[in-house]
Design a protein around this motif. Structure first.
Motif, PDB file in Angstrom:
ATOM      1  N   ILE A 119      -5.528  -7.810   7.939  1.00 36.04           N
ATOM      2  CA  ILE A 119      -6.217  -9.095   7.884  1.00 36.04           C
ATOM      3  C   ILE A 119      -5.373 -10.253   8.407  1.00 36.04           C
ATOM      4  O   ILE A 119      -5.901 -11.309   8.708  1.00 36.04           O
ATOM      5  CB  ILE A 119      -6.761  -9.404   6.459  1.00 36.04           C
TER       6      ILE A 119
ATOM      7  N   CYS B  56      -9.030 -14.795  -3.374  1.00 33.42           N
ATOM      8  CA  CYS B  56      -8.127 -14.289  -2.314  1.00 33.42           C
ATOM      9  C   CYS B  56      -7.908 -15.325  -1.214  1.00 33.42           C
ATOM     10  O   CYS B  56      -8.851 -15.956  -0.755  1.00 33.42           O
ATOM     11  CB  CYS B  56      -8.734 -13.020  -1.725  1.00 33.42           C
ATOM     12  N   ILE B  57      -6.648 -15.476  -0.794  1.00 36.10           N
ATOM     13  CA  ILE B  57      -6.353 -16.397   0.311  1.00 36.10           C
ATOM     14  C   ILE B  57      -6.006 -15.634   1.600  1.00 36.10           C
ATOM     15  O   ILE B  57      -5.452 -16.205   2.535  1.00 36.10           O
ATOM     16  CB  ILE B  57      -5.236 -17.408  -0.051  1.00 36.10           C
ATOM     17  N   ARG B  58      -6.320 -14.332   1.604  1.00 33.81           N
ATOM     18  CA  ARG B  58      -6.175 -13.498   2.817  1.00 33.81           C
ATOM     19  C   ARG B  58      -4.752 -13.529   3.368  1.00 33.81           C
ATOM     20  O   ARG B  58      -4.548 -13.744   4.567  1.00 33.81           O
ATOM     21  CB  ARG B  58      -7.140 -13.964   3.918  1.00 33.81           C
ATOM     22  N   CYS B  59      -3.785 -13.282   2.494  1.00 31.42           N
ATOM     23  CA  CYS B  59      -2.393 -13.292   2.964  1.00 31.42           C
ATOM     24  C   CYS B  59      -1.956 -11.927   3.471  1.00 31.42           C
ATOM     25  O   CYS B  59      -0.994 -11.815   4.232  1.00 31.42           O
ATOM     26  CB  CYS B  59      -1.471 -13.748   1.841  1.00 31.42           C
ATOM     27  N   GLY B  60      -2.614 -10.871   3.028  1.00 32.93           N
ATOM     28  CA  GLY B  60      -2.272  -9.523   3.497  1.00 32.93           C
ATOM     29  C   GLY B  60      -1.113  -8.878   2.758  1.00 32.93           C
ATOM     30  O   GLY B  60      -0.750  -7.737   3.060  1.00 32.93           O
ATOM     31  N   ALA B  61      -0.518  -9.569   1.772  1.00 37.20           N
ATOM     32  CA  ALA B  61       0.640  -8.983   1.074  1.00 37.20           C
ATOM     33  C   ALA B  61       0.259  -7.683   0.362  1.00 37.20           C
ATOM     34  O   ALA B  61       1.067  -6.749   0.290  1.00 37.20           O
ATOM     35  CB  ALA B  61       1.209  -9.983   0.068  1.00 37.20           C
ATOM     36  N   CYS B  62      -0.978  -7.608  -0.154  1.00 38.02           N
ATOM     37  CA  CYS B  62      -1.376  -6.391  -0.871  1.00 38.02           C
ATOM     38  C   CYS B  62      -1.516  -5.207   0.082  1.00 38.02           C
ATOM     39  O   CYS B  62      -1.307  -4.062  -0.313  1.00 38.02           O
ATOM     40  CB  CYS B  62      -2.654  -6.624  -1.678  1.00 38.02           C
TER      41      CYS B  62
ATOM     42  N   ILE C  87      -7.457  -5.455  -0.970  1.00 37.37           N
ATOM     43  CA  ILE C  87      -8.480  -6.508  -1.050  1.00 37.37           C
ATOM     44  C   ILE C  87      -9.786  -6.029  -0.426  1.00 37.37           C
ATOM     45  O   ILE C  87     -10.879  -6.302  -0.938  1.00 37.37           O
ATOM     46  CB  ILE C  87      -7.996  -7.857  -0.424  1.00 37.37           C
TER      47      ILE C  87
ATOM     48  N   CYS D   2       0.426 -10.221  -5.286  1.00 39.63           N
ATOM     49  CA  CYS D   2      -0.666 -11.154  -4.934  1.00 39.63           C
ATOM     50  C   CYS D   2      -0.306 -12.588  -5.338  1.00 39.63           C
ATOM     51  O   CYS D   2      -0.043 -12.867  -6.508  1.00 39.63           O
ATOM     52  CB  CYS D   2      -1.953 -10.732  -5.640  1.00 39.63           C
ATOM     53  N   PRO D   3      -0.313 -13.519  -4.376  1.00 43.78           N
ATOM     54  CA  PRO D   3       0.099 -14.887  -4.692  1.00 43.78           C
ATOM     55  C   PRO D   3      -0.886 -15.625  -5.598  1.00 43.78           C
ATOM     56  O   PRO D   3      -0.526 -16.645  -6.174  1.00 43.78           O
ATOM     57  CB  PRO D   3       0.180 -15.557  -3.317  1.00 43.78           C
ATOM     58  N   VAL D   4      -2.126 -15.108  -5.719  1.00 47.37           N
ATOM     59  CA  VAL D   4      -3.076 -15.754  -6.635  1.00 47.37           C
ATOM     60  C   VAL D   4      -3.379 -14.857  -7.840  1.00 47.37           C
ATOM     61  O   VAL D   4      -4.370 -15.053  -8.533  1.00 47.37           O
ATOM     62  CB  VAL D   4      -4.389 -16.158  -5.921  1.00 47.37           C
TER      63      VAL D   4
HETATM   64  S1  SF4 Z   1      -2.345 -10.223  -1.920  1.00 46.43           S
HETATM   65 FE1  SF4 Z   1      -3.956 -11.324  -3.040  1.00 46.43          FE
HETATM   66  S2  SF4 Z   1      -4.357 -13.144  -1.808  1.00 46.43           S
HETATM   67 FE2  SF4 Z   1      -3.219 -11.744  -0.501  1.00 46.43          FE
HETATM   68  S3  SF4 Z   1      -4.823 -10.589   0.631  1.00 46.43           S
HETATM   69 FE3  SF4 Z   1      -4.309  -9.391  -1.181  1.00 46.43          FE
HETATM   70  S4  SF4 Z   1      -5.788 -10.047  -2.743  1.00 46.43           S
HETATM   71 FE4  SF4 Z   1      -5.814 -11.585  -1.125  1.00 46.43          FE
END
Ligand code: SF4
Length: 476
Positions: A157, A315-321, A344, A375-377
């Protein structure tokens, strides 16, 4: 309503798609190499941020507040955006959003559009809709351009072409850009893309963008990016259309302080994105003359209605997950059959489609919890995955073998004597199947259970027997 998430409704199940992809060693190497690099950078910049956990708590609190009052914030956004000279369009689903955008492009007389940061446009299938209307979409993010030129689909993403390596991109650019010569370094590839896009930035009069955040108090949008193409798309064309999911709302400009710190560090391991663009309405003589915002629902309000899974919309679509997920790191993003891959994607895609499609995705996880940790959120992805698995079973009923197994287990466990007899029986029955201390393959209807995992055999003695033996030994 026709809710659409790319081609996820027609995609094969996760396990079917993953089985084919696991054999592609080059793809697996590319995915592992890229995610390792991003993870190392993220760990470094997160480690030097002493208030990281407080930032995460703040972000989650802001998102929870917005989701509880989304209607009011959306109306506030519309009022402020309109006052600043923008026009807000509401789209219930993918078809409505596509129709709105195609109509605006047509009425401008343009036959091409440049695009930036529009993963949501992949969700609604905007490019095919534009092409069907005789309009050529041109992706300007480097990774999206690679995907478009290669008639490929995104696999991450944040870094959609993460499954491609430099040699593959070089071959693609030489063929599609008709370049007889091209260097092998990343700089050479970036320079080729820059030359290819520069001329289009200057020629095309209309742009479609996405947005990372929509600020309710000022009606502003914010896009963060690393290449500078966003600035070109947002400022050069005469008409700008921004496609924004309704969950992207944040209340105030001040809230950006929290999200910009979290997003850049989590997504690319940078302290700050190189380009942070924020714009509000239109200003005569400066930037686009017309500005449209298409606010997209496409299944989001149904997710909002579900208290157990609502946090998905934070979700802020950071891709960390994705980068941390042991399943994603083996299969890459294409196995998820959706524009949203990884953990996500496994919770978002099935929910947007009201659990009618992509029902294999909640099972595309080991439930190890690494996604929730990064996840940052602070979205509790494993909890949502478990809830969705429950929904899948409720909707289609458990397979007969599973139902029968559970029924028999429940009968056996209801009485101590029955349980002991069942254990004795199983100890005898399991003998032919135990190899190297594990059961690797069960017979008949039970075979599905051991298709992807080994089963621990019933131990030679129960805890009670072991305890009784120990007590009698001590008594002697
Ligand atoms: S780590 Fe959290 S904020 Fe980032 S894409 Fe995944 S669910 Fe979304």
């Amino acid at each position: 309503m026709s809710v659409k998430v790319g081609k996820a409704a027609e995609a094969p199940s996760f396990s079917t798609a993953a089985r084919g992809l696991l054999g592609d060693t080059q793809l697996r190497h590319n995915v592992r190499h890229a995610t390792d690099m991003i993870r190392a950078r993220r760990a470094h910049v997160v480690g030097e941020t002493p208030d990281w956990q407080q930032l995460r708590d703040s972000a989650r609190a802001i998102k929870d507040h917005v989701l509880r009052h989304l209607e009011a914030y959306l109306e506030q956004f519309e009022t402020a955006c309109t006052a600043a000279g923008g026009k807000v369009h509401w789209a219930r689903d993918a078809d409505e959003a596509n129709r709105t955008i195609v109509d605006i492009v047509r009425s401008s007389g343009a036959t091409e559009v440049i695009k930036v940061k529009t993963m949501t446009s992949d969700e609604i299938g905007l490019n095919p809709a534009l092409e069907a209307a005789g309009i050529t979409p041109i992706e300007t993010d480097l990774a999206d351009l690679i995907i478009q030129l290669g008639s490929d689909t995104p696999s991450h993403i944040v870094v959609p072409a993460l499954h491609r390596n430099k040699a593959e991109i070089r071959r693609l650019f030489m063929e599609k850009m008709k370049l007889p010569e091209l260097g092998e370094r990343a700089e050479d590839l970036a320079a080729a893309a820059r030359r290819y896009l520069r001329e289009r930035f200057l020629r095309v009069p209309i742009a479609v963008s996405g947005a990372n955040f929509a600020i309710a108090e000022s009606g502003s949008l914010c896009v963060v990016e690393s290449e500078g193409n966003g600035r070109m798309c947002l400022s050069l064309p005469k008409v700008l259309i921004s496609l924004v999911g309704i969950e992207k709302i944040i209340p105030t400009f001040g809230d950006l302080e929290v999200f910009l710190q979290l997003l850049a560090r989590s997504a690319t391991g940078e302290r700050m994105n190189p380009y942070n663009s924020i714009w509000s309405g239109v200003t005569p003589g400066d930037g686009p003359e017309a500005f449209h915002v298409v606010l997209l629902d496409n299944g989001r309000t149904e997710v909002l209605d579900q208290p157990e899974t609502r946090a998905t919309l934070a979700c802020i679509r950071c891709g960390a997950c994705l980068n941390i997920c042991p399943v994603y790191r083996q299969t890459g993003g294409h196995a998820y059959g959706s524009v949203y891959a990884g953990p996500i994607g496994a919770i978002l895609t099935p929910q947007l489609q009201s659990m009618k499609h992509s029902q294999s995705l909640p099972y595309a996880s080991t439930l190890c919890g690494a996604c929730a940790d990064v996840c940052p959120v602070k979205i509790e992805i494993p909890e949502i995955l478990l809830h969705l698995r429950g929904e899948v079973v409720k909707g289609r009923g458990a397979p007969f073998g599973e139902w029968l197994g559970m029924k028999m287990a429940s009968m056996a466990m209801a009485k101590g004597s029955r349980f002991q007899s069942a254990q004795k029986l199983l100890r005898i029955a399991q003998k032919p199947f135990v190899q190297h201390g594990m059961i690797e393959r069960l017979p008949g209807m039970l075979a599905n259970w051991t298709r992807f995992r080994d089963l621990a055999p019933v131990p030679p003695e129960s805890f009670r027997q072991w305890w009784a033996a120990r007590q009698s030994k001590e008594a002697k």
